[in-house]
Design an enzyme around this catalytic site. Structure first.
Site: not given
Ligand code: AKB
Length: 318
Positions: A8, A11-12, A35, A143, A147, A173
């Site tokens: 990755g 990415g950012q 990718i 998400y 995680k 971030i």
């Molecule tokens: C998001 O906002 O999805 C991410 C995070 C805080 O994991 N920047």
């Protein structure tokens, strides 16, 4: 660490982490994994090796690990929180099936692995203020589910197979190189672009919505310092709370307005972003990271704002 693979890498976080790792370990020792469709460009492409590595395809990971004799993998492949809600199966496939591929390659070839977790691994029932290192983690977003699973699976591979897995829970971030895509905290990056372009900023979350945030140099330093930390000092592994600043939109707006006096902001609440933000902590307690590997951020909101505005003005010719 001798040879490093960043999955990755365009990415950012990946685009800046790859360059920082090259600075520290030598250009030829850090492979940018990408990718098709997200090829490295410019200095990222020219300064070191790059390879197609798709986290969902274990053979592509193994091929790169063997070809470059990799001993550490930074696995940054993931969908962010908002986009993961519209593509939950893809979020799982990349975040968890992908992680499984990385961990298996690491187990077989003796690599250390860093896979970030997030403030998104917490949920509405988590204590929101000074969120402890070890506490309730019952997120209701895909998400968050990926995680928490990332943390558990990474710990499992450490205890069961001795794979050297380590991780932090990243806050939002903020950076001036590559834009984030599809996160709840993206507004805290977009607001700087609007200020520098002279545009009115439309904020998607309400005043008073506190979330942890961090400037990119501190985030990079966290990941690399943890991977270099003395393992005998680590009581935790996956994943450490880290923190440097926490604010709501009215506070970052005021911080920018100090340097851009005619900057304007209005609120237009995005219900999905607001509900995700409301379920996340206001601010984390990062005592364990400070004690176990000497974590210490450098930037606060004001010093980050000065640097962001200066870098973006140069980047956007403003
Ligand atoms: C998001 O906002 O999805 C991410 C995070 C805080 O994991 N920047």
């Amino acid at each position: 660490m001798k040879n490093i693979l960043v999955i990755g890498a365009t990415g950012q976080i990946g685009s800046e982490l790859t360059m920082e790792l090259r600075k520290r370990y030598g250009n030829e020792h850090v492979v940018a994994g990408y990718i098709p469709g997200a090829e490295p460009k410019g200095i990222l492409k020219d300064s070191g090796p790059s390879e197609i590595v798709d986290v969902t395809d274990r053979t592509s990971i193994e091929a790169a690990v063997k070809k470059y004799n990799i001993d550490a993998i930074y696995n940054l492949a993931a969908l962010l929180s908002v986009v993961a809600e519209s593509k939950p199966m893809m979020a799982w496939r990349i975040g968890i099936d992908g992680l499984w591929n990385v961990l298996e390659a690491a187990r077989e070839h003796g690599c250390a692995v860093f896979t970030p977790s997030s403030i998104g691994s917490f949920g509405a029932e988590t204590p929101h203020v000074k969120t402890p290192q070890d506490t309730v983690q019952r997120p209701r977003t895909m998400y968050g589910v990926t995680k928490v699973t990332t943390e558990l699976l990474s710990d499992y591979y450490h205890t069961k197979y001795g794979v050297d897995t380590r991780s932090v829970r990243f806050p939002g971030i903020i950076s001036n190189v590559t834009l984030p895509g599809g996160g709840t905290t993206d507004y805290a990056v977009e607001i700087y672009y609007a200020a520098v372009k002279g545009e009115k900023f439309v904020c998607p979350v309400k005043p008073g919505t506190l979330m942890d945030m961090m400037y990119m140099p501190d985030a990079l330093n966290a990941a690399i310092s943890l991977m270099e930390a003395d393992p005998t000092r680590l009581k935790h592994r996956n994943a450490f709370n880290i923190a440097s600043m926490s604010f709501g939109p009215e506070t970052i707006y005021a911080a920018i307005k100090k340097y851009v006096p005619d900057f304007e902001m209005v609120y237009e609440i995005d219900p999905l972003k607001q509900s995700i933000a409301d379920s996340w902590p206001d601010c984390l307690d990062d005592t364990c990271a400070r004690q176990e590997w000497d974590w210490k951020p450098q930037y606060d909101l004001d010093s980050m704002t000065v640097d962001m505005l200066e870098k973006l003005r140069a980047k956007l010719n403003k």
